[in-house]
Design an enzyme around this catalytic site. Structure first.
Site, short mmCIF file in Angstrom:
data_model
loop_
_atom_site.label_atom_id
_atom_site.label_comp_id
_atom_site.label_asym_id
_atom_site.label_seq_id
_atom_site.Cartn_x
_atom_site.Cartn_y
_atom_site.Cartn_z
CG HIS A 25 31.83 62.68 10.50
ND1 HIS A 25 30.54 62.58 10.04
CD2 HIS A 25 32.30 63.87 10.06
CE1 HIS A 25 30.24 63.65 9.33
NE2 HIS A 25 31.29 64.45 9.31
CG HIS A 67 26.48 69.17 10.41
ND1 HIS A 67 25.46 69.22 9.47
CD2 HIS A 67 27.62 68.98 9.71
CE1 HIS A 67 25.97 69.05 8.27
NE2 HIS A 67 27.26 68.90 8.37
O1 G3P Z 1 35.07 67.53 8.27
C1 G3P Z 1 34.59 66.46 7.53
C2 G3P Z 1 33.09 66.55 7.35
O2 G3P Z 1 32.51 66.75 8.60
C3 G3P Z 1 32.68 67.65 6.42
O3 G3P Z 1 31.32 67.64 6.13
O4 G3P Z 1 28.97 68.28 6.40
O5 G3P Z 1 29.90 66.44 7.77
O6 G3P Z 1 30.57 68.77 8.24
P1 G3P Z 1 30.14 67.79 7.19
MG MG Z 2 31.98 68.46 9.83
#
Ligand code: G3P
Ligand code: MG
Length: 263
Positions: A25, A67
């Site tokens: 992630h 992000h």
């Molecule tokens: O793609 C999974 C996750 O990354 C979605 O939430 O806020 O971490 O981008 P976020």
């Molecule tokens: Mg994400």
């Protein structure tokens, strides 16, 4: 209908999607500054075979990997990311906030991130990220420019990337611009999840793990859609989700999960 083969690959019907049990992630966000080249490299070193990243546009329309809406949390910049040109973003340090070992780590362009991930031989989940309240036109433009760049650069020998977004307009535009499979991001499963996925031609749902129940997971799997869950950093939690039929999890700490028996 079984989609996970002995090697843990994912094989939904009618498309070439094949994602692993564990996806890094934002790279390996627990041990490196998220969405940086160092983070993608760490994910690889921890045994991850795919990474997820978030792509947005700079003020001059360059896809960059970041992000948040604002620059403050993960860089030494200030204000909205989308208000800064690439030249301005290039001056920022996106590593020092995490630790001195990462000082000087920059905000990567999507092109740089794709080059690094491809050189690492990894797969990619490209999340088209929009600021809160972004209009459909902004979502479409972000998807269009990000897809144009990523599809031009992605090497044919690597697995086909998976595009995802919380924003329906981004997914609709992605469908018009590329043949890459799409996943619909959701904070929780709505009653009309099946219709939403079908309308957008999505092959997968990506749901917050904290909101997901076993019966929901079962229903999604029964529908033929793949199911991914975010963000899962504890081995026991990942194992439970896999038992429910969740195909793969996004993890800030992929190294904690990639060595598990069912990974
Ligand atoms: O793609 C999974 C996750 O990354 C979605 O939430 O806020 O971490 O981008 P976020
Ligand atoms: Mg994400």
């Amino acid at each position: 209908m079984s989609r996970n083969g002995p090697a843990g690959g994912l094989f939904p019907p009618g498309n070439a999607l094949c994602v692993p049990r564990v996806i890094g992630h934002r790279g390996a966000a627990a041990t490196a500054p998220e969405n940086t080249l160092a983070s993608f490299t760490q994910a690889k070193n921890q045994g991850a075979t795919w990474v997820e990243l978030d792509v947005q546009l700079s003020a001059d329309g360059v896809p960059v990997v970041f992000h948040d809406d604002g620059l403050e949390r993960t860089s030494n910049g200030h204000g909205p990311l989308t208000a800064q040109t690439l030249t301005a973003l290039r001056r920022l340090d996106a590593g020092s906030w995490f630790g001195p070992a990462f000082a000087g780590e920059g905000i990567p362009t999507l092109a740089e991130a794709v080059a690094t991930i491809a050189a690492l031989g990894m797969g990619l989940n490209l999340e088209v990220k929009l600021p809160v309240g972004a209009p459909p036109e902004q979502a479409e433009r972000t998807a269009r420019l990000a897809l144009a760049e990523a599809t031009a650069l992605w090497p044919a020998h690597l697995p086909t990337p998976l595009v995802s977004s919380f924003h329906p307009a981004a997914l609709a535009e992605a469908a018009r611009r590329s043949v890459w499979p799409r996943g619909l991001l959701l904070e929780r499963l709505p009653a009309d999840w099946r219709q939403r996925a079908e309308r957008l031609g999505c092959v997968s749902l990506h749901v917050a793990a904290t909101t997901l129940t076993a019966s929901q997971a079962f229903a999604v799997r029964e529908s033929g859609l793949a199911l991914l869950a975010y963000t899962v950093n504890h081995p026991a939690r990942a194992e439970r989700l896999w038992q429910w039929g969740v195909d793969g999890v996004f993890s800030d700490a992929p190294g904690l999960l990639t060595t598990l028996p069912f990974a």
